[in-house]
Scaffold this motif. Structure first.
Motif, PDB file in Angstrom:
ATOM      1  N   GLY A   1       0.812  -1.212   0.000  1.00  0.00           N
ATOM      2  CA  GLY A   1       0.000   0.000   0.000  1.00  0.00           C
ATOM      3  C   GLY A   1       0.843   1.259   0.000  1.00  0.00           C
ATOM      4  O   GLY A   1       1.813   1.365   0.741  1.00  0.00           O
ATOM      5  N   ARG A   2       0.447   2.198  -0.847  1.00  0.00           N
ATOM      6  CA  ARG A   2       1.150   3.491  -0.956  1.00  0.00           C
ATOM      7  C   ARG A   2       0.132   4.626  -0.886  1.00  0.00           C
ATOM      8  O   ARG A   2      -0.956   4.537  -1.461  1.00  0.00           O
ATOM      9  N   MET A   3       0.502   5.715  -0.190  1.00  0.00           N
ATOM     10  CA  MET A   3      -0.318   6.926  -0.122  1.00  0.00           C
ATOM     11  C   MET A   3      -0.339   7.591  -1.492  1.00  0.00           C
ATOM     12  O   MET A   3       0.720   7.884  -2.040  1.00  0.00           O
ATOM     13  N   THR A   4      -1.520   7.864  -2.037  1.00  0.00           N
ATOM     14  CA  THR A   4      -1.549   8.486  -3.365  1.00  0.00           C
ATOM     15  C   THR A   4      -2.546   9.625  -3.457  1.00  0.00           C
ATOM     16  O   THR A   4      -2.783  10.149  -4.546  1.00  0.00           O
ATOM     17  N   GLY A   5      -3.141  10.013  -2.350  1.00  0.00           N
ATOM     18  CA  GLY A   5      -4.076  11.143  -2.363  1.00  0.00           C
ATOM     19  C   GLY A   5      -4.298  11.571  -0.935  1.00  0.00           C
ATOM     20  O   GLY A   5      -3.672  11.047  -0.019  1.00  0.00           O
TER      21      GLY A   5
ATOM     22  N   MET B   1      -6.625  10.925   1.172  1.00  0.00           N
ATOM     23  CA  MET B   1      -6.861   9.721   1.981  1.00  0.00           C
ATOM     24  C   MET B   1      -6.792   8.469   1.111  1.00  0.00           C
ATOM     25  O   MET B   1      -7.030   7.355   1.595  1.00  0.00           O
ATOM     26  N   ARG B   2      -6.477   8.648  -0.169  1.00  0.00           N
ATOM     27  CA  ARG B   2      -6.442   7.494  -1.067  1.00  0.00           C
ATOM     28  C   ARG B   2      -5.169   6.663  -0.857  1.00  0.00           C
ATOM     29  O   ARG B   2      -4.086   7.216  -0.670  1.00  0.00           O
ATOM     30  N   ASN B   3      -5.349   5.349  -0.890  1.00  0.00           N
ATOM     31  CA  ASN B   3      -4.236   4.407  -0.886  1.00  0.00           C
ATOM     32  C   ASN B   3      -4.341   3.530  -2.120  1.00  0.00           C
ATOM     33  O   ASN B   3      -5.413   2.989  -2.393  1.00  0.00           O
TER      34      ASN B   3
ATOM     35  N   THR C   1      -5.093  -3.692   4.421  1.00  0.00           N
ATOM     36  CA  THR C   1      -3.970  -2.759   4.230  1.00  0.00           C
ATOM     37  C   THR C   1      -4.476  -1.320   4.221  1.00  0.00           C
ATOM     38  O   THR C   1      -3.922  -0.439   4.897  1.00  0.00           O
TER      39      THR C   1
ATOM     40  N   MET D   1      -3.825   1.765   6.951  1.00  0.00           N
ATOM     41  CA  MET D   1      -3.160   2.995   6.472  1.00  0.00           C
ATOM     42  C   MET D   1      -4.029   4.228   6.708  1.00  0.00           C
ATOM     43  O   MET D   1      -3.530   5.299   7.071  1.00  0.00           O
ATOM     44  N   THR D   2      -5.326   4.076   6.475  1.00  0.00           N
ATOM     45  CA  THR D   2      -6.250   5.201   6.668  1.00  0.00           C
ATOM     46  C   THR D   2      -6.232   5.650   8.124  1.00  0.00           C
ATOM     47  O   THR D   2      -6.228   6.856   8.418  1.00  0.00           O
TER      48      THR D   2
ATOM     49  N   ARG E   1      -3.100   7.577   8.954  1.00  0.00           N
ATOM     50  CA  ARG E   1      -3.143   8.944   8.444  1.00  0.00           C
ATOM     51  C   ARG E   1      -4.096   9.809   9.266  1.00  0.00           C
ATOM     52  O   ARG E   1      -3.794  10.969   9.567  1.00  0.00           O
TER      53      ARG E   1
ATOM     54  N   ASN F   1       4.973  10.295   4.959  1.00  0.00           N
ATOM     55  CA  ASN F   1       4.556   9.180   4.111  1.00  0.00           C
ATOM     56  C   ASN F   1       4.403   7.917   4.953  1.00  0.00           C
ATOM     57  O   ASN F   1       5.049   7.783   5.993  1.00  0.00           O
ATOM     58  N   VAL F   2       3.513   7.047   4.485  1.00  0.00           N
ATOM     59  CA  VAL F   2       3.406   5.714   5.086  1.00  0.00           C
ATOM     60  C   VAL F   2       3.333   4.700   3.960  1.00  0.00           C
ATOM     61  O   VAL F   2       2.644   4.904   2.958  1.00  0.00           O
ATOM     62  N   ASP F   3       4.084   3.635   4.121  1.00  0.00           N
ATOM     63  CA  ASP F   3       4.183   2.578   3.115  1.00  0.00           C
ATOM     64  C   ASP F   3       4.021   1.257   3.885  1.00  0.00           C
ATOM     65  O   ASP F   3       4.687   1.045   4.898  1.00  0.00           O
ATOM     66  N   VAL F   4       3.086   0.425   3.439  1.00  0.00           N
ATOM     67  CA  VAL F   4       2.778  -0.793   4.193  1.00  0.00           C
ATOM     68  C   VAL F   4       2.871  -2.012   3.291  1.00  0.00           C
ATOM     69  O   VAL F   4       2.334  -2.014   2.175  1.00  0.00           O
ATOM     70  N   ARG F   5       3.552  -3.022   3.771  1.00  0.00           N
ATOM     71  CA  ARG F   5       3.572  -4.316   3.078  1.00  0.00           C
ATOM     72  C   ARG F   5       2.882  -5.351   3.950  1.00  0.00           C
ATOM     73  O   ARG F   5       3.270  -5.587   5.089  1.00  0.00           O
TER      74      ARG F   5
END
Lengths: 161, 161
Positions: free
Chosen positions: A15-19, A21-23, B64, B68-69, B72, B84-88
């Motif tokens: 998962g990556r932050m792209t907006g 609140m969008r992932n 995921t 992440m939400t 944030r 930034n947050v990145d999740v695997r």
């Protein structure tokens, strides 16, 4: 058991932050070599842009679809023919907030109302639902309970949290 | 607690068979009045046409994205800024089959590896992850365990199974 067979199902998500609140989440079905691109967002009320469904909408579809898929697959295996299956799911949670701290989530109740178009007896219908319930990977995870492990990147390594 | 607040989150799904293994699922975020159209399918190996992700891919994205939400949202509430947050995520299940009967599912282990781009201390990062874990409706459901209720349509009424 001499005739017990086990098989593994492994999914990985990135998962990556792209907006706001969008992932965007790349999902690999590792044990089948399949790949899917998915996304979640929130509506404006929660500070998002509504460009994708919220995570709990995906969860609702996942649970409903998982159960229905097992009904259909096990209908063949158990030789309990069905012409149609229609499922209505209801998922209820509560958030509990004390003061102005972050809220804590609690499941209240999940239910599936199942309508089978079939000539099968009530007993066979029950047997089919029972097999689907036990075979559905999501229901099994919810029934058994799973503590998700968390690690935080710390320098070059990972720290359990 | 005098200052305890509770709020409800209710989702409803309506799943219909629309292909060999495809299910179309209308999802209503009842408490927000939002509506989403989703679908699941299986690849050819499982008798599907691969027109949509399988249910467990939606589940992986849901878990995921949910976590992440909350990271944030709670980053703001706890005043622990992140860039930034990145999740695997890794989700592992097993299917267990005895003889030629339908298989039974078991979760083996779910984990989230989280990379935060932040100046926050390790302690604050842990606090943020802990809040997100407790606030994520999906993680809370998995941690607590939920037995999904099932009812089968029987004539004009419903029968618990």
């Amino acid at each position: 058991m001499a005739d017990e067979k086990r098989f593994d199902i492994v999914f990985e998500g990135h998962g990556r932050m792209t907006g706001k609140m969008r992932n965007d989440i790349s999902v690999d079905f590792v044990t089948m070599g399949e790949h899917f691109e998915l996304a979640t967002d929130e509506g404006p009320f929660h500070g998002g842009d509504g460009t994708a469904p919220p995570p709990l909408a995906l969860f609702t579809a996942a649970l409903t679809g998982c159960f229905m898929t097992q009904v259909r697959a096990f209908s063949k295996r158990l030789r309990i023919p069905i012409r149609n299956v229609d499922v209505r799911a209801r998922l209820h949670w509560q958030g509990v907030q004390e003061g102005s701290g972050p809220y804590v989530s609690e499941p209240v109740g999940f239910s599936l109302d199942i309508e089978l178009d079939t000539d099968a007896s009530e007993e066979d219908q029950t047997r089919l639902v029972d097999a689907a319930r036990k075979g559905c990977f999501i229901e099994a995870s919810l029934a058994q309970g799973v503590i998700v492990g968390h690690r935080l990147k710390a320098g070059d390594g990972w720290r359990d949290v």
